[in-house]
Design an enzyme around this catalytic site. Structure first.
Site, PDB file in Angstrom:
ATOM      1  N   HIS A  52       0.850  -1.180   0.000  1.00 41.59           N
ATOM      2  CA  HIS A  52       0.000   0.000   0.000  1.00 41.59           C
ATOM      3  C   HIS A  52       0.892   1.238   0.000  1.00 41.59           C
ATOM      4  O   HIS A  52       2.028   1.202   0.472  1.00 41.59           O
ATOM      5  CB  HIS A  52      -0.909   0.018   1.235  1.00 41.59           C
ATOM      6  CG  HIS A  52      -1.841  -1.133   1.271  1.00 41.59           C
ATOM      7  ND1 HIS A  52      -2.939  -1.226   0.444  1.00 41.59           N
ATOM      8  CD2 HIS A  52      -1.834  -2.269   2.017  1.00 41.59           C
ATOM      9  CE1 HIS A  52      -3.568  -2.359   0.688  1.00 41.59           C
ATOM     10  NE2 HIS A  52      -2.918  -3.017   1.634  1.00 41.59           N
TER      11      HIS A  52
ATOM     12  N   CYS B  29      -0.486   2.175  -4.424  1.00 39.86           N
ATOM     13  CA  CYS B  29      -1.248   3.394  -4.733  1.00 39.86           C
ATOM     14  C   CYS B  29      -0.332   4.610  -4.635  1.00 39.86           C
ATOM     15  O   CYS B  29       0.560   4.655  -3.794  1.00 39.86           O
ATOM     16  CB  CYS B  29      -2.422   3.553  -3.775  1.00 39.86           C
ATOM     17  SG  CYS B  29      -3.716   2.326  -4.024  1.00 39.86           S
TER      18      CYS B  29
END
Length: 187
Positions: free
Chosen positions: A115, A156
């Site tokens: 992430h 991301c």
């Protein structure tokens, strides 16, 4: 190879790193030239219906079998990752202590999946900032730790770790799954 997350809900990160490990091995990269960091809490997770196995696609091959993990659990930290890149064995805390032992004749490939958000990527118990990563990449270039370096980052906003930061004169090819302001979808 780094899967920077933990937990059953992050299965894909560890499965993708395991797949990358076997892809490198199947293309002739020796085991001693691969350093792997993953929390290692998925294959034997109580929620896993295939105990001791890990897959990155339906009906695929078990990727946990034969996988060598150098840094597991609490040893998977941003600090250890940066010390691995720098070849600084004395800065390692936990794991088996393996670090890059490279010079200006070597090509280095870094794959990191996890992430992220603008200017950072995650680890199970910490974050790695764009400044920390860039400082180490500059240090590696200055200290001739590679001839070419490819950094493949899947997270991301992963582009924010390189866009308008990474110098173009360092022989680094950075690939990100998303630009600096978009999500990287796991599907």
């Amino acid at each position: 190879l780094v899967a920077g997350s933990n937990g059953w809900y992050n299965y894909r990160h560890q499965a993708d790193v395991a797949h990358a490990y076997h892809t490198l091995r199947n293309h002739g990269i020796p085991e001693e030239n691969i350093i792997t960091m993953m929390y290692d809490d998925v294959a034997n997770n109580p929620l896993n219906p295939y105990k001791g196995k890990l897959f990155n696609r339906p009906h695929g091959k078990d990727l946990y079998k034969g996988l060598k993990i150098d840094y597991k659990g609490a040893s998977e930290t941003p600090e250890n990752f940066l010390n691995v890149l720098k070849g600084n064995a004395s800065g390692i805390d936990g794991g088996n202590g393996r670090v890059l032992e490279t010079n200006d004749n070597d090509r280095v490939f870094v794959y990191f999946t996890d992430h992220g958000a603008v200017g950072m990527i995650s680890f199970p118990d910490g974050i790695l900032t764009v400044k920390q990563l860039n400082d180490v990449l500059v240090w590696m270039h200055k200290n001739k730790k590679y001839s070419q370096l490819t950094f493949y980052l899947e997270a991301c906003e992963s582009g924010s770790m390189f866009e308008e930061v990474l110098r173009s004169d360092m022989d680094i090819y950075a690939i990100s799954a998303a630009n600096s302001h978009e999500s990287s979808w796991g599907t």
